[in-house]
Design a protein around this motif. Structure first.
Motif, PDB file in Angstrom:
ATOM      1  N   THR A   1       0.805  -1.221   0.000  1.00 17.70           N
ATOM      2  CA  THR A   1       0.000   0.000   0.000  1.00 17.70           C
ATOM      3  C   THR A   1       0.841   1.276   0.000  1.00 17.70           C
ATOM      4  N   ALA A   2       2.129   1.182   0.256  1.00 18.65           N
ATOM      5  CA  ALA A   2       2.966   2.386   0.210  1.00 18.65           C
ATOM      6  C   ALA A   2       2.948   3.011  -1.174  1.00 18.65           C
ATOM      7  N   GLY A   3       2.613   2.222  -2.191  1.00 16.21           N
ATOM      8  CA  GLY A   3       2.563   2.745  -3.554  1.00 16.21           C
ATOM      9  C   GLY A   3       1.231   3.318  -3.959  1.00 16.21           C
ATOM     10  N   LEU A   4       0.266   3.368  -3.034  1.00 12.26           N
ATOM     11  CA  LEU A   4      -1.065   3.893  -3.361  1.00 12.26           C
ATOM     12  C   LEU A   4      -1.092   5.403  -3.177  1.00 12.26           C
ATOM     13  N   ARG A   5      -1.392   6.122  -4.266  1.00 14.80           N
ATOM     14  CA  ARG A   5      -1.488   7.573  -4.186  1.00 14.80           C
ATOM     15  C   ARG A   5      -2.936   8.037  -4.067  1.00 14.80           C
ATOM     16  N   ASP A   6      -3.822   7.361  -4.763  1.00 15.30           N
ATOM     17  CA  ASP A   6      -5.217   7.787  -4.785  1.00 15.30           C
ATOM     18  C   ASP A   6      -6.091   6.592  -5.154  1.00 15.30           C
ATOM     19  N   MET A   7      -7.373   6.830  -5.425  1.00 15.99           N
ATOM     20  CA  MET A   7      -8.290   5.735  -5.707  1.00 15.99           C
ATOM     21  C   MET A   7      -8.074   5.133  -7.085  1.00 15.99           C
ATOM     22  N   ALA A   8      -7.446   5.845  -7.999  1.00 18.38           N
ATOM     23  CA  ALA A   8      -7.104   5.247  -9.296  1.00 18.38           C
ATOM     24  C   ALA A   8      -6.062   4.157  -9.096  1.00 18.38           C
ATOM     25  N   ASP A   9      -5.076   4.414  -8.233  1.00 20.80           N
ATOM     26  CA  ASP A   9      -4.098   3.371  -7.891  1.00 20.80           C
ATOM     27  C   ASP A   9      -4.788   2.179  -7.251  1.00 20.80           C
ATOM     28  N   LEU A  10      -5.675   2.458  -6.291  1.00 16.29           N
ATOM     29  CA  LEU A  10      -6.354   1.368  -5.605  1.00 16.29           C
ATOM     30  C   LEU A  10      -7.186   0.551  -6.588  1.00 16.29           C
ATOM     31  N   ALA A  11      -7.823   1.216  -7.545  1.00 19.28           N
ATOM     32  CA  ALA A  11      -8.594   0.494  -8.560  1.00 19.28           C
ATOM     33  C   ALA A  11      -7.691  -0.380  -9.417  1.00 19.28           C
ATOM     34  N   GLY A  12      -6.510   0.125  -9.747  1.00 12.25           N
ATOM     35  CA  GLY A  12      -5.566  -0.691 -10.505  1.00 12.25           C
ATOM     36  C   GLY A  12      -5.137  -1.923  -9.737  1.00 12.25           C
ATOM     37  N   LEU A  13      -4.943  -1.773  -8.432  1.00 13.31           N
ATOM     38  CA  LEU A  13      -4.598  -2.912  -7.582  1.00 13.31           C
ATOM     39  C   LEU A  13      -5.746  -3.915  -7.540  1.00 13.31           C
ATOM     40  N   ILE A  14      -6.970  -3.428  -7.339  1.00 12.23           N
ATOM     41  CA  ILE A  14      -8.127  -4.324  -7.246  1.00 12.23           C
ATOM     42  C   ILE A  14      -8.339  -5.083  -8.553  1.00 12.23           C
ATOM     43  N   ALA A  15      -8.042  -4.441  -9.680  1.00 10.09           N
ATOM     44  CA  ALA A  15      -8.202  -5.109 -10.971  1.00 10.09           C
ATOM     45  C   ALA A  15      -7.309  -6.333 -11.101  1.00 10.09           C
ATOM     46  N   ASN A  16      -6.289  -6.433 -10.275  1.00 12.09           N
ATOM     47  CA  ASN A  16      -5.362  -7.561 -10.324  1.00 12.09           C
ATOM     48  C   ASN A  16      -5.607  -8.573  -9.206  1.00 12.09           C
ATOM     49  N   LEU A  17      -6.761  -8.488  -8.560  1.00 10.63           N
ATOM     50  CA  LEU A  17      -7.113  -9.421  -7.490  1.00 10.63           C
ATOM     51  C   LEU A  17      -8.233 -10.339  -7.946  1.00 10.63           C
ATOM     52  N   ASP A  18      -8.323 -11.496  -7.295  1.00  5.45           N
ATOM     53  CA  ASP A  18      -9.394 -12.439  -7.603  1.00  5.45           C
ATOM     54  C   ASP A  18     -10.641 -12.184  -6.767  1.00  5.45           C
ATOM     55  N   LEU A  19     -10.471 -11.587  -5.604  1.00  3.05           N
ATOM     56  CA  LEU A  19     -11.598 -11.334  -4.708  1.00  3.05           C
ATOM     57  C   LEU A  19     -11.204 -10.222  -3.751  1.00  3.05           C
ATOM     58  N   VAL A  20     -12.171  -9.367  -3.427  1.00  2.52           N
ATOM     59  CA  VAL A  20     -11.992  -8.349  -2.391  1.00  2.52           C
ATOM     60  C   VAL A  20     -12.907  -8.694  -1.227  1.00  2.52           C
ATOM     61  N   ILE A  21     -12.343  -8.667  -0.015  1.00  5.20           N
ATOM     62  CA  ILE A  21     -13.127  -8.835   1.214  1.00  5.20           C
ATOM     63  C   ILE A  21     -12.951  -7.564   2.017  1.00  5.20           C
ATOM     64  N   SER A  22     -14.077  -6.911   2.359  1.00  4.21           N
ATOM     65  CA  SER A  22     -13.975  -5.588   2.972  1.00  4.21           C
ATOM     66  C   SER A  22     -15.124  -5.352   3.929  1.00  4.21           C
TER      67      SER A  22
END
Length: 595
Positions: free
Chosen positions: A496-517
């Motif tokens: 998460t140190a590389g997360l600047r904003d929600m566009a970064d977070l969306a890019g990360l989520i696009a590379n996951l198989d499942l989100v649990i929140s």
């Protein structure tokens, strides 16, 4: 027969002891013997005022003033009675006259401070109350009134100081401890506030306002179960106290008893229809129960509340009420949290389809992500000056304006896609996690959210997931709270140190198989991207998740896991672990989504 001074002294003693009947009898004896006895007229007038007969009391005190116009206390108390009769200007003049006659007495200064506060002039009251305290530093009543003035001015630290002084001067006064608790709660010190409220109730066990405040503070602290007991005691002690019904409704709602909560909020409105917070609480109950037709309409009351703080500058153009949009421009203003914006921007394409040119104002962390939102002709920071438009509307008013029902929630997702560069960047960042499914985890929401004590959990609560082999758990927690390490923490991949904003977070989520929140912006982002997301909800969740469902009409890719009992996260996590184990025993599905 006793002399007039002796009778007056005896009457005054009864008066001070609260035996008004005996005092009144003696005052009448004095006046029968001497109708022009000014002290008896003055004191008898004050007694009538205390009995709720202020008009009759005024007449007697005015007679005393006419007989002895140089007595300051007569003018001071006449000011109090005139204030009770809503004769503000006359009361003001009487108090000023009392000060002219006796500049060293603190009473008139204090009374003038009370008068100015009651007439909506708290800033002007400060100096008069401070003058009273300069003349008598241990005047508890003036310290208490100054505390109330500081509350009205939003100076809660100064209010705390004033109420602490009252507690030192009057340690057995329950009201002082209750007032101090309110100031502490406003300063974000809930634990200290709870201590003060319990002290107030130890001194005065039938103190309904303190019971109500204790219930409210316990609810905010995540202790709705104990709050329920105190709120029920408060409404039993004073059924006309709307705040007690409010806190009962809030505790019931957090506990999942939504229908009962609505009954409590209905009672609030019956007692005090002018308090918009009661209508808002009722609206949230209606929405939570799926009554969108009435719920969205009543939810509009939030815009008129005194403490409503819009993120964007007020529009200079008319507010859109549903007029035809063809060929018109419309400014859509984000107004609450990031998750709210992510959930409701789905309406923007509908506005463009109706012919509008849409200018969307959103929070800075969403700017890059929403630049690509379909239907948005222009996206600007919510703190920036927006271009002129024909109409403006708050984002969360769109369900009401467009008549959304449960049957037609706009759910053609994804409505959000991260920039391709971010998807590729995070694909490289996670390239070492190729030998198993990638599960994103978010377990804490914003601590500023009023329900955070219920919706968030420590990471250690998820330790049961550490027993599941072959899974990569990836942190989506942009701000990691300081908390004890557990078994899952040892397996958590944190980039998460590389997360600047929600566009970064969306890019990360696009590379996951499942989100649990838990219920925070992460689950709204994943749902708006049409990514698989499992949402962990407390027993009385936010209005958007409805009740008793495992799915969401807002997010077709979401699965909801709900507490079966308030606060029982471990049981929910056990079901979550079982579901995860069952999911990944199946043949592998398609890999992470790209563009």
């Amino acid at each position: 027969m006793a002399s007039t001074p002796a009778l007056l002294n005896l009457a005054l003693a009864h008066h001070r002891d609260g035996d008004l009947g005996a005092a009144q009898t003696l005052y009448q004896q004095v006046l029968a013997a001497d109708p022009a006895q000014a002290d008896a007229l003055h004191l008898s007038g004050m007694l009538l005022h205390q009995q709720g007969r202020s008009a009759q009391g005024r007449a007697l005190i005015e007679r005393a003033v006419a007989l002895a116009p140089g007595v300051a206390v007569y003018h001071a108390n006449l000011g109090l009675v005139l204030q009770a009769l809503s004769q503000v200007d006359a009361a003001h003049q009487s108090l000023l006259r009392a000060i002219d006659l006796d500049p060293l007495s603190p009473d008139a200064y204090q009374h003038l401070g009370v008068l100015l506060t009651a007439s909506g002039q708290p800033a002007e009251a400060v100096g008069w109350l401070q003058q009273a305290l300069a003349r008598q530093p241990d005047l508890a009543e003036a310290h208490a009134q100054l505390g109330h003035v500081w509350v009205a001015l939003g100076r809660h630290a100064l209010a705390r100081d004033s109420f602490e002084r009252v507690c030192r001067l009057r340690p057995q006064q329950a009201e002082a401890h209750n007032n101090l608790a309110c100031a502490l709660a406003a300063m974000g010190q809930p634990e200290q506030a709870l201590v003060c409220l319990r002290q107030a109730l130890a001194l005065k066990p039938d103190f309904a306002i303190a019971m109500s405040n204790l219930a409210g503070n316990l609810t905010r602290a995540g202790q709705a179960r104990e709050a329920l007991g105190w709120a029920r005691q408060a409404v039993a002690a004073d059924p006309a106290l709307d705040a007690a019904w409010k806190h009962l409704g809030q505790a019931l709602q957090h506990s999942g008893a939504v229908a009962e909560a609505q009954i409590a909020f209905d009672r609030c409105l019956a007692l005090n229809s002018a308090d918009a917070s009661h209508r808002l609480n009722r609206a949230l109950c209606l929405l939570l129960q799926g009554d969108y037709a009435q719920g969205w309409a009543e939810y509009e009351c939030r815009l008129a509340m005194a403490d409503y703080r819009p993120l964007a500058a007020p529009p200079r153009c008319p507010v859109w009420q549903g007029e035809a949009l063809a060929g018109r421009s419309l400014r859509v203003m984000a107004e609450q949290g990031l998750g709210d914006t992510l959930q409701f921007v789905r309406y923007v394409p509908l506005l463009q389809a109706a012919g509008a040119r849409v200018v969307l104002q959103c929070q800075a962390p969403l700017l890059r992500l929403l630049q690509g939102l379909p239907g948005a002709d222009q996206v600007v920071d919510v703190e920036a000056q927006a271009p002129d438009t024909d109409f403006a509307v708050s984002l969360m008013s769109l369900p009401h304006r467009l008549g959304t029902t449960l049957a037609d929630v706009p759910a053609r997702l994804p409505c959000l896609q991260p920039p391709l560069a971010e998807v590729l960047h995070w694909r490289r960042v996670l390239a070492d996690l190729q030998d198993g499914p990638r599960i994103g985890l978010a377990w804490q929401g914003s601590r500023e959210h009023p329900a955070d004590a219920y919706r968030s959990m420590p990471l250690t609560t998820l330790d049961a997931l550490a027993d599941l082999p072959g899974l990569h758990f990836v942190s989506l927690q942009r701000e990691r709270p300081a908390e004890p390490a557990g078994r899952l923490a040892a397996r958590l991949v944190d980039r998460t140190a590389g997360l600047r904003d929600m566009a970064d977070l969306a890019g990360l989520i696009a590379n996951l198989d499942l989100v649990i929140s838990v219920d925070t912006s992460v689950c709204h982002l994943a749902g708006s991207m049409a990514r698989p997301v499992w949402v962990l909800l407390h027993a009385g969740p936010d209005f958007r998740w409805l009740m008793g469902r495992e799915d969401s009409p807002w997010y077709p890719t979401a699965r909801l896991f709900r507490q079966r009992q308030l606060g029982d996260w471990p049981e929910l996590v056990a079901r979550l672990a079982q579901a995860l184990a069952g999911l990944w025993r199946q043949p592998p599905g398609p890999g992470p989504a790209g563009h």
